[in-house]
Design an enzyme around this catalytic site. Sequence first.
Site, PDB file in Angstrom:
ATOM      1  N   CYS A   2     111.801   5.468  14.535  1.00  0.00           N
ATOM      2  CA  CYS A   2     112.820   5.743  15.565  1.00  0.00           C
ATOM      3  C   CYS A   2     114.216   5.643  14.948  1.00  0.00           C
ATOM      4  O   CYS A   2     114.414   5.031  13.929  1.00  0.00           O
ATOM      5  CB  CYS A   2     112.716   4.701  16.666  1.00  0.00           C
ATOM      6  N   ARG A  27     114.304  11.058   9.844  1.00  0.00           N
ATOM      7  CA  ARG A  27     113.373   9.927   9.998  1.00  0.00           C
ATOM      8  C   ARG A  27     112.108  10.358  10.736  1.00  0.00           C
ATOM      9  O   ARG A  27     111.133   9.606  10.800  1.00  0.00           O
ATOM     10  CB  ARG A  27     114.057   8.785  10.762  1.00  0.00           C
ATOM     11  N   TRP A  75     109.923   7.792  17.586  1.00  0.00           N
ATOM     12  CA  TRP A  75     108.685   8.051  16.843  1.00  0.00           C
ATOM     13  C   TRP A  75     107.622   7.229  17.555  1.00  0.00           C
ATOM     14  O   TRP A  75     107.614   5.985  17.444  1.00  0.00           O
ATOM     15  CB  TRP A  75     108.833   7.619  15.386  1.00  0.00           C
ATOM     16  N   ASN A 101     113.866   0.370  18.378  1.00  0.00           N
ATOM     17  CA  ASN A 101     113.079   0.821  17.225  1.00  0.00           C
ATOM     18  C   ASN A 101     112.227  -0.368  16.810  1.00  0.00           C
ATOM     19  O   ASN A 101     112.736  -1.417  16.450  1.00  0.00           O
ATOM     20  CB  ASN A 101     113.991   1.252  16.068  1.00  0.00           C
ATOM     21  N   GLY A 102     110.900  -0.219  16.902  1.00  0.00           N
ATOM     22  CA  GLY A 102     110.023  -1.331  16.509  1.00  0.00           C
ATOM     23  C   GLY A 102     108.818  -1.397  17.432  1.00  0.00           C
ATOM     24  O   GLY A 102     108.522  -0.456  18.162  1.00  0.00           O
ATOM     25  N   GLU A 487      92.536  13.722  -6.241  1.00  0.00           N
ATOM     26  CA  GLU A 487      93.852  13.542  -5.591  1.00  0.00           C
ATOM     27  C   GLU A 487      94.973  13.622  -6.626  1.00  0.00           C
ATOM     28  O   GLU A 487      95.998  14.269  -6.393  1.00  0.00           O
ATOM     29  CB  GLU A 487      93.886  12.206  -4.858  1.00  0.00           C
ATOM     30  N   LYS A 491      98.030  16.340  -6.510  1.00  0.00           N
ATOM     31  CA  LYS A 491      99.455  15.928  -6.539  1.00  0.00           C
ATOM     32  C   LYS A 491     100.194  16.719  -7.612  1.00  0.00           C
ATOM     33  O   LYS A 491     101.263  17.260  -7.375  1.00  0.00           O
ATOM     34  CB  LYS A 491      99.571  14.426  -6.832  1.00  0.00           C
ATOM     35  N   GLU A 494     100.406  20.634  -6.806  1.00  0.00           N
ATOM     36  CA  GLU A 494     101.152  21.087  -5.622  1.00  0.00           C
ATOM     37  C   GLU A 494     102.658  20.880  -5.774  1.00  0.00           C
ATOM     38  O   GLU A 494     103.433  21.532  -5.082  1.00  0.00           O
ATOM     39  CB  GLU A 494     100.633  20.426  -4.354  1.00  0.00           C
ATOM     40  N   HIS A 510      78.852  19.170 -18.745  1.00  0.00           N
ATOM     41  CA  HIS A 510      78.191  20.338 -18.116  1.00  0.00           C
ATOM     42  C   HIS A 510      79.132  21.532 -18.068  1.00  0.00           C
ATOM     43  O   HIS A 510      79.047  22.350 -17.157  1.00  0.00           O
ATOM     44  CB  HIS A 510      77.704  19.943 -16.721  1.00  0.00           C
ATOM     45  N   LYS A 609     104.085  21.140   5.444  1.00  0.00           N
ATOM     46  CA  LYS A 609     103.671  19.741   5.620  1.00  0.00           C
ATOM     47  C   LYS A 609     102.462  19.672   6.544  1.00  0.00           C
ATOM     48  O   LYS A 609     101.607  18.827   6.399  1.00  0.00           O
ATOM     49  CB  LYS A 609     104.816  18.894   6.202  1.00  0.00           C
TER      50      LYS A 609
HETATM   51  C1  AGP Z   1      98.531  16.814   0.372  1.00  0.00           C
HETATM   52  O1  AGP Z   1      99.538  16.342  -0.487  1.00  0.00           O
HETATM   53  C2  AGP Z   1      98.919  18.115   1.024  1.00  0.00           C
HETATM   54  N1  AGP Z   1     100.139  18.003   1.737  1.00  0.00           N
HETATM   55  C3  AGP Z   1      97.787  18.702   1.858  1.00  0.00           C
HETATM   56  O2  AGP Z   1      96.633  18.795   1.063  1.00  0.00           O
HETATM   57  C4  AGP Z   1      97.406  17.882   3.113  1.00  0.00           C
HETATM   58  O3  AGP Z   1      96.765  16.691   2.742  1.00  0.00           O
HETATM   59  C5  AGP Z   1      96.449  18.723   3.962  1.00  0.00           C
HETATM   60  O4  AGP Z   1      97.117  19.904   4.366  1.00  0.00           O
HETATM   61  C6  AGP Z   1      95.913  17.988   5.189  1.00  0.00           C
HETATM   62  O5  AGP Z   1      96.972  17.679   6.043  1.00  0.00           O
HETATM   63  P1  AGP Z   1      96.714  16.627   7.231  1.00  0.00           P
HETATM   64  O6  AGP Z   1      96.358  15.337   6.581  1.00  0.00           O
HETATM   65  O7  AGP Z   1      97.997  16.574   7.978  1.00  0.00           O
HETATM   66  O8  AGP Z   1      95.583  17.151   8.063  1.00  0.00           O
END
Ligand code: AGP
Length: 614
Positions: A2, A27, A75, A101-102, A487, A491, A494, A510, A609
């Site tokens: 928030c 935020r 939030w 906020n909290g 993962e 990272k 991407e 393999h 995102k």
């Molecule tokens: C991860 O760094 C990416 N932003 C992407 O793979 C993300 O995890 C994926 O789109 C799933 O998003 P969500 O967790 O909001 O469902």
Amino acid sequence: MCGIVGYIGNQDAYPILIKGLHRLEYRGYDSAGVALINPHGQLNIYKAKGKVSELEKFAEDKDISGHIGIAHTRWATHGEPNQVNAHPHFSESEQLAIIHNGIIENYALLKEGLMQHGYTFRSTTDTEVLIQLIEYTQRTSKTDLRTAVQLALNQVVGAYAIAVLDKQHPDTIVAARKGSPLVVGVGDNEYFLASDATPIVEYTDKVIYIEDEEIVLLKKGEEPQITTISNVSKTPEIKKLEITLNQLEKGGYAHFMLKEIFEQPQTLRVSMRGRVNIDRDCIALSGFIDNRERFLNAKRIIITACGTSWHAGLIAMYCIEEFARIPVEVEYSSEFRYRKPVINKDDVVIAISQSGETADTLAAIRLAKDAGAFIFSICNVVGASIPRLSDSGCYTHVGPEIGVASTKAFTAQVTALIMLSLCIGKEKGTLDNESYLRILRELGNIPDHISKVLQQNDRLARFAQMFTYAQNFIYLGRGYNYPVALEGALKLKEISYIHAEGYPAAEMKHGPIALISQEMPVVVIAPHGSTYDKIVSNIQEIKARQGKIISIVTEGDTQVTEMSDFCIPIPKTEECLTPILSVIPLQLLAYHIAVAKERDVDQPRNLAKSVTVE
Ligand code: AGP
């Protein structure tokens, strides 16, 4: 998180408040509102779900006059994101208004007491309970607002940054904080109030940082008065702001992603707060407690997610099968929803999603729900589509994750899934009590362990410069750290646009071992654990072919360290908890390589995102 903004002075408050809310949009929030006392002493509140622009539209034809006001971006933590639950909140008499906020942890108990005194509530928020408590205290104790706030806060358990208006005192704002930030801007016969200096910096560089358990009374024409909630007077200390607006939004970090990587010790503490209770040796997950039979009787658990969330699901598979002995299938949501899967009524489906809006995951749980399965979601956005469609769930509560590359949400997802696995295993009796307690207690140490790993940031930044040339990386792991290899690779690719693959280490033989060369760095996640000796052999196979090894090892390791070109030690911990630590250096490595390649780290090309389309 928030956002709070306040103003008292000789200027019109509304434009300053709205501009301040826009400054705090970074935020993350889901609703916004403003309270103003106009020149006739009327207290007006306007609020709207959605963006600040929605609030501005709503207030277009309203009385927005007044030289004093407070404003808020919410939030959601308690109560859906909607107009009623948005802040500010009136007290019952509509004499007072509050923004907050909290989280008030004991709000239910306080609410019950107030209802016994005849109070009614418009919203489902913990914040409205607080303003009713302040009003009740002011009435029964016949005190001024500041004292009423002080007495009420002594009954509160939780975190808060609040600002309160009293229309009978239109020259005063009372604010207080504990656990959530609050800053006062000192202008020329005017005061500004905000969650951080972002809304303040363009008006003044003189600020007073309010400390935990302090209450500040701001009155036009008078010096700020600061007291503690124990009523001890404090001398306000005016400091000079040294940083720029842009730096402020990122908390002084170069990018949101780096800020969010460094937030992880704190965000995991918040995520475990009220759930992992070390003193009572127990984990309390309400979503599990309310639905324990569904989990205990599950013949199968299906996990559905995308991207980083899918990697968290893969780690959960190892945990749940080891501790709860329930078969687990981990599905890419996009495949699950179209492959005509067999779904049974006694299946439990766990949906993992930071945003709670990923289209494929949403469609996957719709399919499962239609088939009668029980849906449990792990999400970071209160009131998002996926948790709303779920039968139950667990919010990660790490605050908005602004960087497109998920970091703090991932470690919180893994932590929530480990907590769930421990709860099921303990209740089923498939996890012995000694192991349960050992892992539970070590969970409590994880935030400090992460802080220790983060101390290697500068070293990793320097090391990353040596790999900007690479066109390809390969990441290897075994057991719990195989998903971490996936993962780490995600990272890197991407945000740096370097191709990277994650593989189970033993799979190298393999096929992929044909790729090994000096030009392709190999990242090996090799903490001490049940598969350590096996991964040592895998590394030897790579070394024999002149592969360059970057390894994540347990502090004190020698064997893998001697074989590596670069080592990043992580603290020793329970094997099932190593992913939460081993991912941190991989987040930093990807970040620093991307920065060295001058990529748009927070908004990498082609990415969103939240993937709300198929
Ligand atoms: C991860 O760094 C990416 N932003 C992407 O793979 C993300 O995890 C994926 O789109 C799933 O998003 P969500 O967790 O909001 O469902």
